[in-house]
Design a protein around this motif. Structure first.
Motif, PDB file in Angstrom:
ATOM      1  N   CYS A  67       0.838  -1.203   0.000  1.00  0.00           N
ATOM      2  CA  CYS A  67       0.000   0.000   0.000  1.00  0.00           C
ATOM      3  C   CYS A  67       0.870   1.249   0.000  1.00  0.00           C
ATOM      4  CB  CYS A  67      -0.884   0.050   1.246  1.00  0.00           C
ATOM      5  SG  CYS A  67      -2.230  -1.134   1.263  1.00  0.00           S
ATOM      6  N   GLY A  68       0.256   2.350  -0.392  1.00  0.00           N
ATOM      7  CA  GLY A  68       0.908   3.646  -0.307  1.00  0.00           C
ATOM      8  C   GLY A  68       0.028   4.600   0.475  1.00  0.00           C
ATOM      9  N   MET A  69       0.540   5.776   0.714  1.00  0.00           N
ATOM     10  CA  MET A  69      -0.235   6.771   1.449  1.00  0.00           C
ATOM     11  C   MET A  69      -1.502   7.151   0.688  1.00  0.00           C
ATOM     12  SD  MET A  69       1.348   7.152   4.307  1.00  0.00           S
ATOM     13  CE  MET A  69       0.905   8.697   5.104  1.00  0.00           C
ATOM     14  N   GLU A  70      -1.495   6.980  -0.640  1.00  0.00           N
ATOM     15  CA  GLU A  70      -2.685   7.302  -1.430  1.00  0.00           C
ATOM     16  C   GLU A  70      -3.840   6.353  -1.145  1.00  0.00           C
ATOM     17  OE1 GLU A  70      -0.042   4.648  -3.898  1.00  0.00           O
ATOM     18  OE2 GLU A  70       0.275   6.405  -2.639  1.00  0.00           O
ATOM     19  N   GLN A  71      -3.572   5.203  -0.521  1.00  0.00           N
ATOM     20  CA  GLN A  71      -4.642   4.271  -0.154  1.00  0.00           C
ATOM     21  C   GLN A  71      -5.202   4.533   1.253  1.00  0.00           C
ATOM     22  OE1 GLN A  71      -1.877   2.514  -1.886  1.00  0.00           O
ATOM     23  NE2 GLN A  71      -3.145   2.713  -3.700  1.00  0.00           N
ATOM     24  N   VAL A  72      -4.604   5.460   1.999  1.00  0.00           N
ATOM     25  CA  VAL A  72      -5.092   5.753   3.349  1.00  0.00           C
ATOM     26  C   VAL A  72      -6.459   6.425   3.242  1.00  0.00           C
ATOM     27  CG1 VAL A  72      -4.689   7.056   5.471  1.00  0.00           C
ATOM     28  CG2 VAL A  72      -2.779   5.895   4.317  1.00  0.00           C
ATOM     29  N   VAL A  77      -5.511  11.170  14.781  1.00  0.00           N
ATOM     30  CA  VAL A  77      -4.334  11.844  15.312  1.00  0.00           C
ATOM     31  C   VAL A  77      -4.641  12.264  16.741  1.00  0.00           C
ATOM     32  CG1 VAL A  77      -2.766  13.808  15.061  1.00  0.00           C
ATOM     33  CG2 VAL A  77      -3.725  12.723  13.017  1.00  0.00           C
ATOM     34  N   HIS A  78      -3.732  11.949  17.630  1.00  0.00           N
ATOM     35  CA  HIS A  78      -3.822  12.402  19.021  1.00  0.00           C
ATOM     36  C   HIS A  78      -2.593  13.265  19.271  1.00  0.00           C
ATOM     37  CE1 HIS A  78      -6.959   9.419  19.701  1.00  0.00           C
ATOM     38  NE2 HIS A  78      -6.186   8.592  19.027  1.00  0.00           N
ATOM     39  N   ILE A  79      -2.816  14.504  19.699  1.00  0.00           N
ATOM     40  CA  ILE A  79      -1.694  15.373  20.045  1.00  0.00           C
ATOM     41  C   ILE A  79      -1.887  15.874  21.467  1.00  0.00           C
ATOM     42  CG2 ILE A  79      -1.169  16.016  17.668  1.00  0.00           C
ATOM     43  CD1 ILE A  79      -2.582  18.637  18.056  1.00  0.00           C
ATOM     44  N   THR A  80      -0.783  16.162  22.114  1.00  0.00           N
ATOM     45  CA  THR A  80      -0.863  16.548  23.521  1.00  0.00           C
ATOM     46  C   THR A  80      -1.309  17.990  23.721  1.00  0.00           C
ATOM     47  OG1 THR A  80       1.510  17.051  23.532  1.00  0.00           O
ATOM     48  CG2 THR A  80       0.839  14.857  24.298  1.00  0.00           C
ATOM     49  N   ASN A  81      -1.223  18.808  22.664  1.00  0.00           N
ATOM     50  CA  ASN A  81      -1.619  20.204  22.795  1.00  0.00           C
ATOM     51  C   ASN A  81      -2.245  20.659  21.479  1.00  0.00           C
ATOM     52  OD1 ASN A  81      -1.863  22.953  23.111  1.00  0.00           O
ATOM     53  ND2 ASN A  81       0.194  23.247  23.945  1.00  0.00           N
ATOM     54  N   LEU A  82      -3.547  20.916  21.478  1.00  0.00           N
ATOM     55  CA  LEU A  82      -4.225  21.330  20.253  1.00  0.00           C
ATOM     56  C   LEU A  82      -3.696  22.645  19.684  1.00  0.00           C
ATOM     57  CD1 LEU A  82      -7.969  20.316  20.703  1.00  0.00           C
ATOM     58  CD2 LEU A  82      -6.338  19.463  19.021  1.00  0.00           C
ATOM     59  N   GLU A  83      -2.976  23.408  20.482  1.00  0.00           N
ATOM     60  CA  GLU A  83      -2.363  24.631  19.953  1.00  0.00           C
ATOM     61  C   GLU A  83      -1.276  24.303  18.933  1.00  0.00           C
ATOM     62  OE1 GLU A  83      -1.229  27.355  23.019  1.00  0.00           O
ATOM     63  OE2 GLU A  83      -3.217  27.267  23.950  1.00  0.00           O
ATOM     64  N   THR A  98      -2.826  16.677  -2.430  1.00  0.00           N
ATOM     65  CA  THR A  98      -3.917  17.653  -2.379  1.00  0.00           C
ATOM     66  C   THR A  98      -4.863  17.390  -3.539  1.00  0.00           C
ATOM     67  OG1 THR A  98      -2.364  19.260  -1.487  1.00  0.00           O
ATOM     68  CG2 THR A  98      -4.427  20.128  -2.339  1.00  0.00           C
ATOM     69  N   PRO A  99      -6.132  17.400  -3.414  1.00  0.00           N
ATOM     70  CA  PRO A  99      -6.952  17.550  -2.217  1.00  0.00           C
ATOM     71  C   PRO A  99      -7.437  16.211  -1.682  1.00  0.00           C
ATOM     72  CG  PRO A  99      -8.364  17.810  -4.112  1.00  0.00           C
ATOM     73  CD  PRO A  99      -6.971  17.464  -4.629  1.00  0.00           C
ATOM     74  N   ARG A 100      -6.749  15.120  -1.984  1.00  0.00           N
ATOM     75  CA  ARG A 100      -7.205  13.773  -1.629  1.00  0.00           C
ATOM     76  C   ARG A 100      -6.755  13.387  -0.213  1.00  0.00           C
ATOM     77  NH1 ARG A 100      -6.020   9.369  -5.609  1.00  0.00           N
ATOM     78  NH2 ARG A 100      -7.520   8.461  -4.214  1.00  0.00           N
ATOM     79  N   TYR A 101      -7.207  14.140   0.762  1.00  0.00           N
ATOM     80  CA  TYR A 101      -6.851  13.850   2.145  1.00  0.00           C
ATOM     81  C   TYR A 101      -7.818  12.820   2.717  1.00  0.00           C
ATOM     82  CZ  TYR A 101      -4.117  18.105   1.720  1.00  0.00           C
ATOM     83  OH  TYR A 101      -3.226  19.059   1.309  1.00  0.00           O
ATOM     84  N   PRO A 102      -7.311  11.904   3.537  1.00  0.00           N
ATOM     85  CA  PRO A 102      -8.209  10.924   4.164  1.00  0.00           C
ATOM     86  C   PRO A 102      -9.127  11.592   5.192  1.00  0.00           C
ATOM     87  CG  PRO A 102      -5.901  10.569   4.832  1.00  0.00           C
ATOM     88  CD  PRO A 102      -5.916  11.717   3.884  1.00  0.00           C
ATOM     89  N   ALA A 103     -10.200  10.887   5.528  1.00  0.00           N
ATOM     90  CA  ALA A 103     -11.044  11.332   6.640  1.00  0.00           C
ATOM     91  C   ALA A 103     -10.168  11.328   7.892  1.00  0.00           C
ATOM     92  CB  ALA A 103     -12.229  10.388   6.808  1.00  0.00           C
ATOM     93  N   ARG A 104     -10.391  12.283   8.781  1.00  0.00           N
ATOM     94  CA  ARG A 104      -9.487  12.387   9.930  1.00  0.00           C
ATOM     95  C   ARG A 104     -10.200  12.896  11.168  1.00  0.00           C
ATOM     96  NH1 ARG A 104      -4.464  16.531  10.140  1.00  0.00           N
ATOM     97  NH2 ARG A 104      -5.839  17.781  11.430  1.00  0.00           N
ATOM     98  N   ILE A 120      -0.382   8.548  15.845  1.00  0.00           N
ATOM     99  CA  ILE A 120      -1.175   8.488  14.616  1.00  0.00           C
ATOM    100  C   ILE A 120      -1.554   7.045  14.316  1.00  0.00           C
ATOM    101  CG2 ILE A 120      -1.223   8.995  12.140  1.00  0.00           C
ATOM    102  CD1 ILE A 120       0.838  11.226  12.706  1.00  0.00           C
ATOM    103  N   THR A 121      -2.826   6.849  13.984  1.00  0.00           N
ATOM    104  CA  THR A 121      -3.384   5.553  13.605  1.00  0.00           C
ATOM    105  C   THR A 121      -3.962   5.695  12.198  1.00  0.00           C
ATOM    106  OG1 THR A 121      -4.035   5.175  15.896  1.00  0.00           O
ATOM    107  CG2 THR A 121      -5.110   3.822  14.243  1.00  0.00           C
ATOM    108  N   VAL A 122      -3.771   4.675  11.340  1.00  0.00           N
ATOM    109  CA  VAL A 122      -4.340   4.768   9.999  1.00  0.00           C
ATOM    110  C   VAL A 122      -5.067   3.496   9.591  1.00  0.00           C
ATOM    111  CG1 VAL A 122      -2.552   6.381   9.219  1.00  0.00           C
ATOM    112  CG2 VAL A 122      -2.334   3.974   8.682  1.00  0.00           C
ATOM    113  N   MET A 123      -5.962   3.692   8.627  1.00  0.00           N
ATOM    114  CA  MET A 123      -6.655   2.597   7.958  1.00  0.00           C
ATOM    115  C   MET A 123      -6.498   2.857   6.472  1.00  0.00           C
ATOM    116  SD  MET A 123     -10.614   1.504   8.359  1.00  0.00           S
ATOM    117  CE  MET A 123     -11.466   2.076   6.918  1.00  0.00           C
ATOM    118  N   ALA A 124      -6.046   1.847   5.731  1.00  0.00           N
ATOM    119  CA  ALA A 124      -5.825   2.008   4.292  1.00  0.00           C
ATOM    120  C   ALA A 124      -6.557   0.920   3.527  1.00  0.00           C
ATOM    121  CB  ALA A 124      -4.330   1.949   3.977  1.00  0.00           C
ATOM    122  N   ARG A 125      -7.029   1.275   2.347  1.00  0.00           N
ATOM    123  CA  ARG A 125      -7.684   0.324   1.441  1.00  0.00           C
ATOM    124  C   ARG A 125      -6.593  -0.389   0.652  1.00  0.00           C
ATOM    125  NH1 ARG A 125     -13.112  -0.829  -0.542  1.00  0.00           N
ATOM    126  NH2 ARG A 125     -12.653  -2.319  -2.179  1.00  0.00           N
TER     127      ARG A 125
END
Length: 136
Positions: A67-72, A77-83, A98-104, A120-125
């Motif tokens: 798979c590649g990132m294009e299949q994600v 995403v979990h970050i410790t500070n939303l800022e 762009t603009p083929r960003y996965p749902a997030r 970061i956790t991912v699901m890819a086709r």
């Protein structure tokens, strides 16, 4: 039947789970932090550095199963500070076309394993030629 795999370049998970689960259509990757990649020898940086490190490893893990990132199709995403979200987003955007960003989903998680700033956790086709082939 799902296939459960651990990445041979990463330490065995400390939790009861697998790094990757593959079925006939999808690849599911468990959450990954810079601490997981370093194998206990924590080398933490800023949000940009950790995001680069994690997404490069995710890209390599996906490539190991065809798979590649294009299949994600989905990212958590979990970050410790939303800022820090705009700084993380700047790096994140480099890994997708762009603009083929996965749902997030992005949430603030004040404590991540080992003091990491991002997980970061991912699901890819899976591509049709790789899905269900048994060779992935």
């Amino acid at each position: 039947m799902p296939e459960f795999r651990n990445d041979p370049t990463l330490p065995v998970p400390l939790f009861p789970g697998s790094h990757m689960v593959l079925d006939d259509r999808y690849v599911f990757l468990s959450g990954l932090t810079a601490v997981d990649i370093q194998g206990g020898e924590t080398v933490l940086g800023d949000i940009e550095g950790e995001t680069h490190l994690v997404l490069r490893r995710i890209r390599r893990m996906l490539a190991s199963v065809g798979c590649g990132m294009e299949q994600v199709v989905r990212v958590d995403v979990h970050i410790t500070n939303l800022e820090d979200i705009r700084r993380m987003d700047a790096v994140y955007a480099e890994f997708f076309e762009t603009p083929r960003y996965p749902a997030r989903t992005c949430t603030q998680s004040p404590r991540l394993f080992g003091g990491a700033r991002v997980e970061i956790t991912v699901m890819a086709r899976r591509p049709a030629d790789e899905a269900g082939s048994g060779s992935a």
